[in-house]
Motif scaffolding. Sequence first.
Motif, short mmCIF file in Angstrom:
data_model
loop_
_atom_site.label_atom_id
_atom_site.label_comp_id
_atom_site.label_asym_id
_atom_site.label_seq_id
_atom_site.Cartn_x
_atom_site.Cartn_y
_atom_site.Cartn_z
N MET A 122 159.48 46.09 15.91
CA MET A 122 160.79 46.27 16.53
C MET A 122 161.26 47.68 16.22
O MET A 122 161.30 48.07 15.06
CB MET A 122 161.80 45.28 15.94
CG MET A 122 161.89 43.99 16.66
SD MET A 122 163.13 42.87 15.96
CE MET A 122 164.61 43.85 16.00
N TYR A 130 165.22 39.48 16.10
CA TYR A 130 165.65 40.08 17.36
C TYR A 130 167.02 39.55 17.78
O TYR A 130 167.83 40.30 18.33
CB TYR A 130 164.61 39.88 18.47
CG TYR A 130 164.87 40.80 19.64
CD1 TYR A 130 164.54 42.15 19.57
CD2 TYR A 130 165.48 40.35 20.81
CE1 TYR A 130 164.82 43.02 20.62
CE2 TYR A 130 165.75 41.20 21.86
CZ TYR A 130 165.41 42.53 21.75
OH TYR A 130 165.70 43.39 22.80
N MET A 151 160.50 39.74 23.38
CA MET A 151 160.85 40.15 22.01
C MET A 151 161.31 38.95 21.18
O MET A 151 160.94 38.82 20.02
CB MET A 151 161.94 41.22 22.04
CG MET A 151 161.54 42.52 22.71
SD MET A 151 160.33 43.45 21.78
CE MET A 151 161.38 44.17 20.53
#
Length: 175
Positions: free
Chosen positions: A97, A160, A152
């Motif tokens: 990420m 996330y 994601m």
Amino acid sequence: MTEKPIVNEELYKDHENRPDLAGEHPFGDTLQLIMLIIFSIVITADFFIFQTYDYFGGNIPLIIRFPIGLVLIAFGGWLALRGIQIVFRDLRPEPTMITEGMFSKVRHPIYLGAMLVYLGVLCLTLSFLGAAVFLFVMLVYQWLAKHEEKLMLGIFGDKYRDYIRRVPMWVPKVF
């Protein structure tokens, strides 16, 4: 001294299938290209044939529109290219990420940059038909962004979700 390219061509070539990236819509790049072509055709046709800019052009002088349009185009282009550079330049050992830098201000700076470029062109042209296409472009970018966020969430889960709570999708928090 040679300057590093914005994106490593070999790493970018098949970026939709890179295991170190969370993924994107399989037709995302194609959709973006189609939107750009349609927008360009409509802006050009509006300028030479339909001339809807006449409705607004007389009210907003070019001396005001020109600097605003250029700033939007320059900043949007920088945002999109810098975001692409951050995401695609290096091969990572696993999906990561990216939450630093511009990604700490908005979740989709690459798409936001592209939309700012469109908006800058609209400031320069004041094309009513171009504005209609731009609304469609914004919907497509929203759809692409939501698709990527689902990917994601599938990979990073609560991490996330927390990022979504902290960082706005499009408009940075001022305070």
